[in-house]
Design a protein around this motif. Structure first.
Motif, PDB file in Angstrom:
ATOM      1  N   ASN A 268       0.820  -1.225   0.000  1.00  0.00           N
ATOM      2  CA  ASN A 268       0.000   0.000   0.000  1.00  0.00           C
ATOM      3  C   ASN A 268       0.851   1.270   0.000  1.00  0.00           C
ATOM      4  OD1 ASN A 268       0.759  -0.488   2.593  1.00  0.00           O
ATOM      5  ND2 ASN A 268      -1.163   0.172   3.518  1.00  0.00           N
ATOM      6  N   HIS A 269       2.153   1.138   0.201  1.00  0.00           N
ATOM      7  CA  HIS A 269       3.033   2.303   0.091  1.00  0.00           C
ATOM      8  C   HIS A 269       4.209   1.963  -0.833  1.00  0.00           C
ATOM      9  CE1 HIS A 269       0.811   3.902   3.469  1.00  0.00           C
ATOM     10  NE2 HIS A 269       1.082   2.819   4.146  1.00  0.00           N
ATOM     11  N   PRO A 270       3.942   1.699  -2.107  1.00  0.00           N
ATOM     12  CA  PRO A 270       5.048   1.286  -2.974  1.00  0.00           C
ATOM     13  C   PRO A 270       6.008   2.447  -3.260  1.00  0.00           C
ATOM     14  CG  PRO A 270       3.020   1.440  -4.238  1.00  0.00           C
ATOM     15  CD  PRO A 270       2.669   1.782  -2.826  1.00  0.00           C
ATOM     16  N   ILE A 271       7.086   2.445  -2.551  1.00  0.00           N
ATOM     17  CA  ILE A 271       8.084   3.503  -2.735  1.00  0.00           C
ATOM     18  C   ILE A 271       9.446   2.874  -2.560  1.00  0.00           C
ATOM     19  CG2 ILE A 271       7.604   4.200  -0.319  1.00  0.00           C
ATOM     20  CD1 ILE A 271       8.783   6.932  -1.006  1.00  0.00           C
ATOM     21  N   HIS A 272      10.261   2.964  -3.553  1.00  0.00           N
ATOM     22  CA  HIS A 272      11.645   2.468  -3.560  1.00  0.00           C
ATOM     23  C   HIS A 272      11.678   0.942  -3.479  1.00  0.00           C
ATOM     24  CE1 HIS A 272      12.705   6.673  -1.913  1.00  0.00           C
ATOM     25  NE2 HIS A 272      12.280   6.681  -3.170  1.00  0.00           N
ATOM     26  N   ILE A 273      12.287   0.362  -4.473  1.00  0.00           N
ATOM     27  CA  ILE A 273      12.221  -1.099  -4.629  1.00  0.00           C
ATOM     28  C   ILE A 273      13.179  -1.828  -3.680  1.00  0.00           C
ATOM     29  CG2 ILE A 273      13.958  -1.217  -6.485  1.00  0.00           C
ATOM     30  CD1 ILE A 273      11.938  -3.123  -7.946  1.00  0.00           C
ATOM     31  N   ASP A 274      14.079  -1.060  -3.019  1.00  0.00           N
ATOM     32  CA  ASP A 274      15.191  -1.728  -2.339  1.00  0.00           C
ATOM     33  C   ASP A 274      14.918  -2.176  -0.906  1.00  0.00           C
ATOM     34  OD1 ASP A 274      15.158   0.946  -1.709  1.00  0.00           O
ATOM     35  OD2 ASP A 274      17.309   1.265  -1.929  1.00  0.00           O
ATOM     36  N   ALA A 275      13.644  -2.236  -0.507  1.00  0.00           N
ATOM     37  CA  ALA A 275      13.294  -2.977   0.707  1.00  0.00           C
ATOM     38  C   ALA A 275      12.162  -3.934   0.337  1.00  0.00           C
ATOM     39  CB  ALA A 275      12.872  -2.043   1.830  1.00  0.00           C
ATOM     40  N   THR A 276      12.037  -4.215  -0.942  1.00  0.00           N
ATOM     41  CA  THR A 276      10.938  -5.024  -1.463  1.00  0.00           C
ATOM     42  C   THR A 276      11.453  -6.201  -2.291  1.00  0.00           C
ATOM     43  OG1 THR A 276       9.449  -3.127  -1.445  1.00  0.00           O
ATOM     44  CG2 THR A 276       8.859  -4.923  -2.932  1.00  0.00           C
ATOM     45  N   ASN A 290       5.850  -9.781   2.643  1.00  0.00           N
ATOM     46  CA  ASN A 290       4.599  -9.019   2.795  1.00  0.00           C
ATOM     47  C   ASN A 290       4.223  -8.257   1.532  1.00  0.00           C
ATOM     48  OD1 ASN A 290       4.644  -9.867   5.361  1.00  0.00           O
ATOM     49  ND2 ASN A 290       4.703  -7.836   6.326  1.00  0.00           N
ATOM     50  N   ARG A 291       5.089  -8.301   0.528  1.00  0.00           N
ATOM     51  CA  ARG A 291       4.813  -7.531  -0.699  1.00  0.00           C
ATOM     52  C   ARG A 291       4.999  -8.437  -1.913  1.00  0.00           C
ATOM     53  NH1 ARG A 291       8.690  -2.538   1.254  1.00  0.00           N
ATOM     54  NH2 ARG A 291       7.473  -2.059   3.124  1.00  0.00           N
ATOM     55  N   PRO A 292       4.079  -9.399  -2.102  1.00  0.00           N
ATOM     56  CA  PRO A 292       4.266 -10.331  -3.211  1.00  0.00           C
ATOM     57  C   PRO A 292       4.254  -9.630  -4.565  1.00  0.00           C
ATOM     58  CG  PRO A 292       2.214 -10.769  -2.011  1.00  0.00           C
ATOM     59  CD  PRO A 292       2.879  -9.627  -1.319  1.00  0.00           C
ATOM     60  N   TYR A 324      10.775   7.639   8.129  1.00  0.00           N
ATOM     61  CA  TYR A 324       9.774   7.525   7.068  1.00  0.00           C
ATOM     62  C   TYR A 324       9.598   6.087   6.576  1.00  0.00           C
ATOM     63  CZ  TYR A 324       9.939  12.626   6.292  1.00  0.00           C
ATOM     64  OH  TYR A 324       9.859  13.987   6.416  1.00  0.00           O
ATOM     65  N   SER A 325      10.565   5.221   6.867  1.00  0.00           N
ATOM     66  CA  SER A 325      10.547   3.891   6.244  1.00  0.00           C
ATOM     67  C   SER A 325       9.957   2.843   7.173  1.00  0.00           C
ATOM     68  CB  SER A 325      11.969   3.470   5.868  1.00  0.00           C
ATOM     69  OG  SER A 325      12.612   4.495   5.159  1.00  0.00           O
ATOM     70  N   SER A 326       9.764   1.640   6.637  1.00  0.00           N
ATOM     71  CA  SER A 326       9.205   0.535   7.414  1.00  0.00           C
ATOM     72  C   SER A 326      10.331  -0.265   8.073  1.00  0.00           C
ATOM     73  CB  SER A 326       8.415  -0.388   6.480  1.00  0.00           C
ATOM     74  OG  SER A 326       9.325  -1.126   5.667  1.00  0.00           O
ATOM     75  N   THR A 327       9.946  -1.256   8.864  1.00  0.00           N
ATOM     76  CA  THR A 327      10.953  -2.115   9.511  1.00  0.00           C
ATOM     77  C   THR A 327      11.714  -2.963   8.493  1.00  0.00           C
ATOM     78  OG1 THR A 327       9.221  -3.750   9.846  1.00  0.00           O
ATOM     79  CG2 THR A 327       9.724  -2.306  11.710  1.00  0.00           C
ATOM     80  N   TRP A 328      11.203  -2.999   7.246  1.00  0.00           N
ATOM     81  CA  TRP A 328      11.848  -3.831   6.217  1.00  0.00           C
ATOM     82  C   TRP A 328      13.155  -3.262   5.712  1.00  0.00           C
ATOM     83  CZ3 TRP A 328      10.778  -8.739   5.773  1.00  0.00           C
ATOM     84  CH2 TRP A 328       9.543  -9.192   6.241  1.00  0.00           C
ATOM     85  N   LEU A 329      13.599  -2.182   6.327  1.00  0.00           N
ATOM     86  CA  LEU A 329      14.970  -1.729   6.029  1.00  0.00           C
ATOM     87  C   LEU A 329      15.956  -2.837   6.403  1.00  0.00           C
ATOM     88  CD1 LEU A 329      15.002   2.032   7.126  1.00  0.00           C
ATOM     89  CD2 LEU A 329      14.849   1.078   4.823  1.00  0.00           C
ATOM     90  N   SER A 330      15.442  -3.845   7.126  1.00  0.00           N
ATOM     91  CA  SER A 330      16.274  -5.027   7.437  1.00  0.00           C
ATOM     92  C   SER A 330      16.880  -5.630   6.171  1.00  0.00           C
ATOM     93  CB  SER A 330      15.425  -6.088   8.135  1.00  0.00           C
ATOM     94  OG  SER A 330      14.273  -6.391   7.353  1.00  0.00           O
ATOM     95  N   MET A 331      16.127  -5.608   5.066  1.00  0.00           N
ATOM     96  CA  MET A 331      16.642  -6.237   3.836  1.00  0.00           C
ATOM     97  C   MET A 331      17.272  -5.214   2.885  1.00  0.00           C
ATOM     98  SD  MET A 331      12.985  -7.373   2.065  1.00  0.00           S
ATOM     99  CE  MET A 331      13.629  -7.617   0.402  1.00  0.00           C
ATOM    100  N   ASN A 332      17.465  -4.011   3.373  1.00  0.00           N
ATOM    101  CA  ASN A 332      18.087  -2.940   2.578  1.00  0.00           C
ATOM    102  C   ASN A 332      19.598  -2.961   2.889  1.00  0.00           C
ATOM    103  OD1 ASN A 332      18.873   0.191   2.452  1.00  0.00           O
ATOM    104  ND2 ASN A 332      17.142  -0.144   1.113  1.00  0.00           N
ATOM    105  N   THR A 333      20.318  -3.771   2.122  1.00  0.00           N
ATOM    106  CA  THR A 333      21.717  -4.047   2.455  1.00  0.00           C
ATOM    107  C   THR A 333      22.639  -3.507   1.356  1.00  0.00           C
ATOM    108  OG1 THR A 333      21.702  -6.151   1.271  1.00  0.00           O
ATOM    109  CG2 THR A 333      20.993  -6.195   3.572  1.00  0.00           C
ATOM    110  N   HIS A 377      21.508   0.419   1.733  1.00  0.00           N
ATOM    111  CA  HIS A 377      21.455   0.608   0.279  1.00  0.00           C
ATOM    112  C   HIS A 377      21.027   2.042  -0.033  1.00  0.00           C
ATOM    113  CE1 HIS A 377      19.960  -0.103  -3.930  1.00  0.00           C
ATOM    114  NE2 HIS A 377      21.086  -0.788  -3.972  1.00  0.00           N
ATOM    115  N   CYS A 378      20.004   2.514   0.697  1.00  0.00           N
ATOM    116  CA  CYS A 378      19.531   3.893   0.511  1.00  0.00           C
ATOM    117  C   CYS A 378      20.665   4.896   0.744  1.00  0.00           C
ATOM    118  CB  CYS A 378      18.449   4.241   1.523  1.00  0.00           C
ATOM    119  SG  CYS A 378      17.063   3.129   1.591  1.00  0.00           S
ATOM    120  N   ALA A 379      21.486   4.624   1.748  1.00  0.00           N
ATOM    121  CA  ALA A 379      22.502   5.593   2.189  1.00  0.00           C
ATOM    122  C   ALA A 379      23.678   5.712   1.226  1.00  0.00           C
ATOM    123  CB  ALA A 379      23.010   5.200   3.575  1.00  0.00           C
TER     124      ALA A 379
END
Ligand code: NVA
Length: 394
Positions: A268-276, A290-292, A324-333, A377-379
């Protein structure tokens, strides 16, 4: 540009402040993916960061109930800026200790109100995260047409670096996408007005219909919605990238021999592919469970024998304050090569998963910089990775 009339035309110009020429020996700009050996990277800085007042594009990305919704405009506290810089500087040092060249953007003071003929907003945002603003595609670096009004002038922080890259590497091209207007005509203002009252379920319904607050009036995309896999470029359609943006990317890069694909996720908040959806090495993708992917969108990967693994759950139930981001920054490596990955140090589950997938894991303390614009990855933004433009999806 050199003839008798211009005896000095081949000399690089000098910077206004220091007089140091814009040339660095051995500098090379080239990158085709997120996993080949990293040689040179930009790491963001937290200096002068502000929380701008909400703008039509920004509210929609923030989950219902978040304190960021509606915006609490003003400069971030000096204490939080210093702590975030401690994290970012530590990350830069880890990379430098591995002989990766690290550049930092220039600091811009965003304190003043930003006004253009089309809009006005309380302040700029910051100089984080570089990944949203800069798209390195082969030997070119492009400054993206971002949709947040507060980020309209963010490219200024990179102008000096870009100029240096341009003068130092004769094959490097620096580019700027068409500048958007970001006037009220660029957004569905009725959606913006209603947004505050919508639940996450309602925003999901809207997102599944592919309706966002950004209209198609401007060409809009953030570089972080673009995933590079050699000859194939995958772009996420969502809050920060509209269809006009994808069409522009397609026309520009397909004329250079790339193939451009659109990707969509149930988010519901598709923004930036790098935690998806994140490439880990040739043949391996990490997907947010959570984002198939929408139906049919796995095919290109599966047909070409790419494995898609689901990321493990993040270590945290909530993002840090004012993030601003979700907890899925876990996979933003940040992947350093096909078997080395930097992961945020508190994400123990994610580190274990990488370990099982055969990676050497480097823990990096970065959570206190998340609020400034995201994860590892964002940084960062690629300047040079070894390797060539491979065809992974023939
Ligand atoms: N949509 C993302 C942005 C992260 C880079 C999120 O999960 O917050």
């Amino acid at each position: 540009i050199s003839n008798d009339l211009y005896p000095n035309a081949s000399l690089p110009p000098e910077r206004k402040d220091s007089g140091v020429p814009y040339v660095r020996q051995g500098l090379h700009v080239e990158s085709y993916n997120d996993f080949d050996p990293l040689r040179h990277v930009i790491v963001g800085i937290a200096d002068n960061q502000h929380i701008p007042e909400a703008c039509p594009a920004s509210n929609e990305k923030i989950p219902a109930g978040s304190p960021m919704r509606g915006g609490k405009a003003g400069r971030r506290t000096q204490e939080s800026i210093e702590r975030a810089n401690e994290c970012l500087n530590g990350f830069a040092k880890i990379l430098e200790d591995r002989n990766i060249i690290v550049d930092r953007p220039g600091a811009v003071d965003w304190h003043e109100r930003i006004t253009t003929p089309d809009f006005s907003i309380s302040s700029g945002f910051g100089v984080m995260p570089p990944r949203d603003c800069l798209l390195t595609m082969g030997k070119s670096m492009l400054m993206a047409p971002m949709s947040f009004r507060s980020r309209y002038f963010e490219y200024l922080a990179y102008v000096d670096l870009m100029r240096e890259y341009f003068e130092s590497d004769p094959n490097c091209m620096i580019e700027q996408a068409p500048r958007p207007r970001l006037s009220d005509d660029s957004f569905r203002m009725d959606y913006v007005a209603a947004y505050e009252y919508l639940s996450d379920a309602e925003t999901m319904e809207r997102s599944l219909r592919k309706e966002y607050s950004t209209k198609e009036t401007d060409i809009l995309f953030d570089a972080a919605d673009v995933m590079r896999l050699g000859k194939d470029i995958f772009v996420q359609h969502g809050l920060t990238t509209n269809l006009a943006g994808i069409r522009w990317i397609k026309r520009k890069y397909e004329s250079q021999g790339y193939r451009v694909h659109t990707l969509s996720f149930e988010d519901n908040h598709p923004i930036h592919i790098d935690a998806t959806f994140c490439p880990l090495r040739p043949g391996l993708m990490l997907l947010n469970p959570n984002r198939p992917l929408f139906k049919g969108q796995r095919e290109i990967f599966e047909k070409n024998d790419w494995e898609i693994v689901e990321a493990v759950s993040p270590a945290w139930d909530n993002p840090p304050a004012l993030c601003y981001s979700s907890t899925w920054l876990s996979m933003n490596t940040l992947i350093l090569d096909h078997k080395t990955v930097c992961v945020e140090a508190s994400e123990t589950g994610q580190m274990e998963q990488f370990d099982k997938l055969g990676f050497d894991v480097i823990p990096v303390d970065l959570r206190d910089a998340y609020a400034f614009g995201g994860g590892l990855h964002c940084a960062t933004a690629d300047v040079w990775r070894e390797g060539t433009c491979e065809d992974y999806f023939p």
